[in-house]
Design an enzyme around this catalytic site. Structure first.
Site, PDB file in Angstrom:
ATOM      1  N   SER A  24       0.823  -1.215   0.000  1.00  0.00           N
ATOM      2  CA  SER A  24       0.000   0.000   0.000  1.00  0.00           C
ATOM      3  C   SER A  24       0.861   1.271   0.000  1.00  0.00           C
ATOM      4  CB  SER A  24      -0.913   0.007   1.226  1.00  0.00           C
ATOM      5  OG  SER A  24      -1.618   1.233   1.277  1.00  0.00           O
ATOM      6  N   LYS A  75     -13.630  -4.752   1.790  1.00  0.00           N
ATOM      7  CA  LYS A  75     -14.494  -3.597   1.504  1.00  0.00           C
ATOM      8  C   LYS A  75     -15.977  -3.905   1.627  1.00  0.00           C
ATOM      9  CE  LYS A  75     -11.299  -1.398  -1.752  1.00  0.00           C
ATOM     10  NZ  LYS A  75     -11.145  -0.761  -3.070  1.00  0.00           N
ATOM     11  N   GLY A 138     -17.582  -6.306 -11.891  1.00  0.00           N
ATOM     12  CA  GLY A 138     -17.045  -6.628 -10.564  1.00  0.00           C
ATOM     13  C   GLY A 138     -17.230  -5.446  -9.614  1.00  0.00           C
ATOM     14  N   GLY A 257      -6.238   4.649 -14.728  1.00  0.00           N
ATOM     15  CA  GLY A 257      -6.789   4.592 -13.367  1.00  0.00           C
ATOM     16  C   GLY A 257      -5.941   5.225 -12.282  1.00  0.00           C
TER      17      GLY A 257
END
Ligand code: NAP
Length: 295
Positions: A24, A75, A138, A257
């Site tokens: 991350s 999530k 998705g 993205g």
């Protein structure tokens, strides 16, 4: 040796829960923003094992963090452990940002907000009255489709390998927001007309993502970009997928993205602190961290 005053008894804490978490870049992003703004806030990663998510959420609440991000694979699961969730997050079926307001935890989805903000910033247009073609069904597709519907799209077409998943998203939007979604097969000859008449084409599948960079979700479908299409790919690694290269060759405006990834973090920071980041600060933060962003 000088005293290290970066963390004191007054320092506020935020973080991210997920698994894996080592890759991350959110800690660097959020800590860089705090440094620029002079905000006394530290952001740390927490790896949470499957089965421990409820305890982790209760623990973060008990420790009085100001908020936290939630990443893969939690999530969806995290929603049931929060006190309240935004309507959009519930329709998206995913929360990636949680804010602690006086001991109650509120869930939001800033992935979709990040998508919307980066799309508008890079193309200069919004979704009102637009025809949007979404490839994939998705988690990313659902969040984007719901957001685009909330922002006034005229029509949304969803094409996915597994039709039932596309139908599920269509039902959620048609029953809860507006009856504007249809599903279609990417290989159906009828789809060519629909595709050509759309203003915006979005790839939300993982097809073309590193290391399989030589493929596009449109390969073998007979669908081809036209100059007027605005083309978005949620993939950020590689920065230019085959899907975007093909669109560029056809003369389309293209966006990857990376902005979505960046702005989901900016938006989360704004939710926790109540500070609206100026475009100047946002640009400075991006310049500082762009070399560690994953592409
Ligand atoms: P997901 O829920 O697993 O959905 C994956 C989607 O890709 C499904 O529609 C799936 O179709 C389709 N797909 C996968 N392999 C395929 C293949 N070989 N042929 C055709 N379709 C295929 O994943 P997600 O969370 O939505 O993520 C999707 C992509 O978005 C990933 O590349 C992820 O990195 C990216 N993403 C980017 C951001 C960002 O900030 N830029 C944020 C979130 C996600 P089926 O339903 O038929 O399996």
């Amino acid at each position: 040796m000088k005293v290290d005053n970066r963390v004191t008894g007054k320092t506020k804490i935020a973080g991210v829960i997920g698994n894996p978490i080592e890759h991350s870049v959110s800690p660097q992003l959020h800590n860089t923003i705090s440094k620029y703004l002079g905000v006394d806030l530290i952001y740390v990663p927490f790896r949470v094992e499957a089965g421990d998510i409820e305890d982790a959420v209760k623990g973060l609440k008990a420790l009085n963090v100001i908020g936290f991000n939630v990443t893969i694979p939690y999530k969806k699961e995290v929603i049931k452990y929060l006190d309240e969730n935004s309507k959009q997050a519930l329709l998206m079926g995913a929360v990636n940002t949680v804010k602690n307001i006086n001991g109650r935890l509120y869930g939001y989805n800033t992935d979709a907000e990040g998508f919307s903000r980066s799309f508008k910033e890079e193309t200069g247009i919004g979704f009102a009255e637009k025809r949007v073609f979404i490839i994939g069904a998705g988690g990313a597709a659902r969040a984007i489709a719901v957001k685009v519907a909330f922002e006034g799209a005229k029509e949304i077409f969803i094409a996915n390998r597994t039709t039932s998943k596309a139908n599920e998203i269509a039902d959620i939007i048609n029953y809860n927001i507006s009856r504007i979604v249809e599903t279609c097969s990417i290989k159906d000859r009828m789809t060519e007309d629909i595709f050509q008449n759309c203003d915006i084409i979005i790839n939300t599948t993982s097809v073309g993502m590193y290391p399989e960079t030589e493929i596009s979700p449109l390969d073998g479908t007979g669908l081809a970009f036209s100059r007027g299409h605005i083309v978005y790919d949620v993939i950020y690694n590689p920065a230019k997928t085959k899907f975007l290269k093909d669109a560029e060759k056809a003369g389309c405006k293209t966006v990857n993205g990376m902005g979505m990834l960046f702005y989901q973090g900016i938006n989360a920071y704004e939710i926790w602190t109540g500070i609206k980041l100026s475009s100047e600060i946002t640009r400075k933060v991006f310049e500082s961290i762009k070399d560690i962003l994953p592409c």
